[in-house]
Motif scaffolding. Sequence first.
Motif, PDB file in Angstrom:
ATOM      1  N   SER A 109       0.830  -1.201   0.000  1.00  0.00           N
ATOM      2  CA  SER A 109       0.000   0.000   0.000  1.00  0.00           C
ATOM      3  C   SER A 109       0.860   1.245   0.000  1.00  0.00           C
ATOM      4  N   ALA A 110       0.267   2.354  -0.404  1.00  0.00           N
ATOM      5  CA  ALA A 110       0.961   3.629  -0.403  1.00  0.00           C
ATOM      6  C   ALA A 110       1.278   4.048   1.029  1.00  0.00           C
ATOM      7  N   PRO A 111       2.314   4.880   1.231  1.00  0.00           N
ATOM      8  CA  PRO A 111       2.682   5.299   2.582  1.00  0.00           C
ATOM      9  C   PRO A 111       1.533   5.885   3.384  1.00  0.00           C
ATOM     10  N   SER A 112       0.659   6.626   2.717  1.00  0.00           N
ATOM     11  CA  SER A 112      -0.463   7.245   3.419  1.00  0.00           C
ATOM     12  C   SER A 112      -1.709   6.378   3.386  1.00  0.00           C
ATOM     13  N   GLY A 113      -1.592   5.214   2.782  1.00  0.00           N
ATOM     14  CA  GLY A 113      -2.736   4.321   2.651  1.00  0.00           C
ATOM     15  C   GLY A 113      -3.455   4.483   1.334  1.00  0.00           C
ATOM     16  N   PRO A 125     -15.922  -1.313 -20.219  1.00  0.00           N
ATOM     17  CA  PRO A 125     -15.129  -1.296 -21.446  1.00  0.00           C
ATOM     18  C   PRO A 125     -14.150  -0.133 -21.507  1.00  0.00           C
ATOM     19  N   GLY A 126     -14.198   0.781 -20.542  1.00  0.00           N
ATOM     20  CA  GLY A 126     -13.277   1.902 -20.541  1.00  0.00           C
ATOM     21  C   GLY A 126     -13.901   3.163 -19.980  1.00  0.00           C
ATOM     22  N   GLU A 127     -13.725   3.386 -18.686  1.00  0.00           N
ATOM     23  CA  GLU A 127     -14.293   4.550 -18.006  1.00  0.00           C
ATOM     24  C   GLU A 127     -13.246   5.175 -17.090  1.00  0.00           C
ATOM     25  N   PRO A 128     -13.394   6.467 -16.756  1.00  0.00           N
ATOM     26  CA  PRO A 128     -12.467   7.079 -15.803  1.00  0.00           C
ATOM     27  C   PRO A 128     -12.537   6.369 -14.456  1.00  0.00           C
ATOM     28  N   TRP A 129     -11.386   6.182 -13.828  1.00  0.00           N
ATOM     29  CA  TRP A 129     -11.350   5.606 -12.491  1.00  0.00           C
ATOM     30  C   TRP A 129     -11.755   6.699 -11.520  1.00  0.00           C
ATOM     31  N   ALA A 130     -12.949   6.597 -10.965  1.00  0.00           N
ATOM     32  CA  ALA A 130     -13.524   7.676 -10.175  1.00  0.00           C
ATOM     33  C   ALA A 130     -13.141   7.606  -8.704  1.00  0.00           C
ATOM     34  N   GLY A 131     -12.591   6.474  -8.284  1.00  0.00           N
ATOM     35  CA  GLY A 131     -12.244   6.340  -6.880  1.00  0.00           C
ATOM     36  C   GLY A 131     -10.806   6.708  -6.603  1.00  0.00           C
ATOM     37  N   GLY A 132     -10.387   6.431  -5.387  1.00  0.00           N
ATOM     38  CA  GLY A 132      -9.009   6.675  -5.000  1.00  0.00           C
ATOM     39  C   GLY A 132      -8.262   5.357  -4.920  1.00  0.00           C
ATOM     40  N   GLY A 133      -7.649   5.116  -3.778  1.00  0.00           N
ATOM     41  CA  GLY A 133      -6.895   3.890  -3.619  1.00  0.00           C
ATOM     42  C   GLY A 133      -5.477   4.014  -4.142  1.00  0.00           C
ATOM     43  N   THR A 134      -4.668   3.027  -3.824  1.00  0.00           N
ATOM     44  CA  THR A 134      -3.254   3.062  -4.197  1.00  0.00           C
ATOM     45  C   THR A 134      -3.051   3.083  -5.698  1.00  0.00           C
ATOM     46  N   VAL A 135      -3.995   2.524  -6.472  1.00  0.00           N
ATOM     47  CA  VAL A 135      -3.823   2.456  -7.924  1.00  0.00           C
ATOM     48  C   VAL A 135      -3.654   3.839  -8.568  1.00  0.00           C
ATOM     49  N   VAL A 136      -4.210   4.875  -7.974  1.00  0.00           N
ATOM     50  CA  VAL A 136      -4.077   6.208  -8.567  1.00  0.00           C
ATOM     51  C   VAL A 136      -2.677   6.774  -8.344  1.00  0.00           C
ATOM     52  N   ARG A 137      -1.899   6.151  -7.463  1.00  0.00           N
ATOM     53  CA  ARG A 137      -0.525   6.573  -7.236  1.00  0.00           C
ATOM     54  C   ARG A 137       0.473   5.699  -7.984  1.00  0.00           C
ATOM     55  N   LYS A 231      14.071   9.391  -1.840  1.00  0.00           N
ATOM     56  CA  LYS A 231      13.116   8.293  -1.693  1.00  0.00           C
ATOM     57  C   LYS A 231      13.118   7.409  -2.925  1.00  0.00           C
ATOM     58  N   THR A 232      12.881   6.121  -2.708  1.00  0.00           N
ATOM     59  CA  THR A 232      12.644   5.230  -3.831  1.00  0.00           C
ATOM     60  C   THR A 232      11.197   5.390  -4.298  1.00  0.00           C
ATOM     61  N   LEU A 233      10.928   4.880  -5.487  1.00  0.00           N
ATOM     62  CA  LEU A 233       9.594   5.005  -6.064  1.00  0.00           C
ATOM     63  C   LEU A 233       8.533   4.373  -5.166  1.00  0.00           C
ATOM     64  N   VAL A 234       8.769   3.155  -4.713  1.00  0.00           N
ATOM     65  CA  VAL A 234       7.758   2.466  -3.927  1.00  0.00           C
ATOM     66  C   VAL A 234       7.577   3.105  -2.559  1.00  0.00           C
ATOM     67  N   ASP A 235       8.644   3.635  -1.987  1.00  0.00           N
ATOM     68  CA  ASP A 235       8.505   4.362  -0.727  1.00  0.00           C
ATOM     69  C   ASP A 235       7.617   5.593  -0.900  1.00  0.00           C
ATOM     70  N   ALA A 236       7.598   6.136  -2.097  1.00  0.00           N
ATOM     71  CA  ALA A 236       6.820   7.355  -2.348  1.00  0.00           C
ATOM     72  C   ALA A 236       5.376   7.074  -2.726  1.00  0.00           C
ATOM     73  N   VAL A 237       5.134   6.010  -3.515  1.00  0.00           N
ATOM     74  CA  VAL A 237       3.778   5.818  -4.055  1.00  0.00           C
ATOM     75  C   VAL A 237       3.167   4.462  -3.738  1.00  0.00           C
ATOM     76  N   GLY A 238       3.930   3.519  -3.254  1.00  0.00           N
ATOM     77  CA  GLY A 238       3.426   2.163  -3.072  1.00  0.00           C
ATOM     78  C   GLY A 238       3.755   1.309  -4.287  1.00  0.00           C
ATOM     79  N   GLY A 239       3.297   0.071  -4.280  1.00  0.00           N
ATOM     80  CA  GLY A 239       3.585  -0.829  -5.391  1.00  0.00           C
ATOM     81  C   GLY A 239       2.529  -1.908  -5.522  1.00  0.00           C
ATOM     82  N   GLN A 240       2.125  -2.193  -6.745  1.00  0.00           N
ATOM     83  CA  GLN A 240       1.202  -3.296  -6.982  1.00  0.00           C
ATOM     84  C   GLN A 240       1.947  -4.628  -6.876  1.00  0.00           C
ATOM     85  N   GLY A 241       1.202  -5.698  -6.553  1.00  0.00           N
ATOM     86  CA  GLY A 241       1.801  -7.021  -6.583  1.00  0.00           C
ATOM     87  C   GLY A 241       2.087  -7.429  -8.022  1.00  0.00           C
ATOM     88  N   VAL A 242       2.774  -8.531  -8.193  1.00  0.00           N
ATOM     89  CA  VAL A 242       3.074  -9.022  -9.536  1.00  0.00           C
ATOM     90  C   VAL A 242       3.065 -10.539  -9.499  1.00  0.00           C
TER      91      VAL A 242
END
Length: 350
Positions: A109-113, A125-137, A231-242
């Motif tokens: 998760s992102a540092p701030s959640g 089929p393709g719409e703006p992501w209207a929510g928040g969450g770590t994915v927007v970072r 800061k590293t990238l993940v420390d700044a924004v979080g990281g998705q699993g893979v």
Amino acid sequence: MHRRLALLSTLTLVAGSVVLLLPAGGAQADARASAQVSLQARPKPAQHAAADSASEQRQVLTYWTERRMEAAPPLDAPRPQQGKGGLAADAGQPGEPTEGTPWTAPPTSAPSGGGAAAVQSARSPGEPWAGGGTVVRTTGRVFFTTQGRNASCSGSAVTSANKSVVLTAGHCVKLNGAFHTNWVFVPGYNAGNRPFGTWAATRLLTTPQWNASEDIGFDVAAAVVAPLQGKTLVDAVGGQGVAFNQQRRQQMYAFGYPAAAPYDGSKLIYCSGRAFDDFLLTDDLGLTCNMTGGSSGGPWMLNFNESTGLGTQNSVNSFKYNFAANWMFGPYFGNEAQAVYQAAQTTGAL
């Protein structure tokens, strides 16, 4: 039968110019241990030095003004050519990714959640992501120069040992025989704003199949980005699993920054639904999705949690057939894609 494609990266002809958090404790140890797994059984990725000095990184970051980032029409793509996939011949037929043991690294998760995400449709089929969450970072736009002209793609920060890896498409690091230059990742890009900064690549990696013949079935790449302001990238924004070597035909969420009409590259767009197999010219995964040029390299995720914006990346936006605008295709994450990721996460970010 010849079938024309449109790469989902974008190209601009401007005159004179043209994504790992490691969770704490055991999960971090697991990811580091996996980085030590022998890659002798996997094809060795192609690697290319990018802005690997402080002075080069400053030049790249200065180059990318808001104006240069805003222009980007689509770039024509190579066609699928299974006959060129000789490096993967042991998969059963040329051009198929080799499969191995399923393997997964968890998201961070992102540092701030990252905030809570609003519930979206499980079939889009393709719409703006209207929510928040770590994915927007963790999702962002990728910018680079290719053959003297600027271009853009999408990418995603993922869990990794060095906390500095961006996954994207192969054509977003190399095309027409040459690696791109001036390569940067802008996580959380929003209508020209760069809330988490601009991150310069120090190294670019892709599969040997894409490097040798631009085989669309192996259109996978990674970039290692330099720390920013300590800061590293993940420390700044979080990281998705893979994850690699997973079952096919699962529910997927795809994200990206399409820039060709009807989109303009200013917003994060998502598609969702059950993946299907390409029955035409590749061994890729397919998804009903209207995203256009600029979305190339954006993540496809399994087990995506809308409330947290976290999931497990298992492909990237790669190409479309010109007669099937509602279908997006992405490469299967097999041993070759895993080798790219493993090499990237053990590379120093400087």
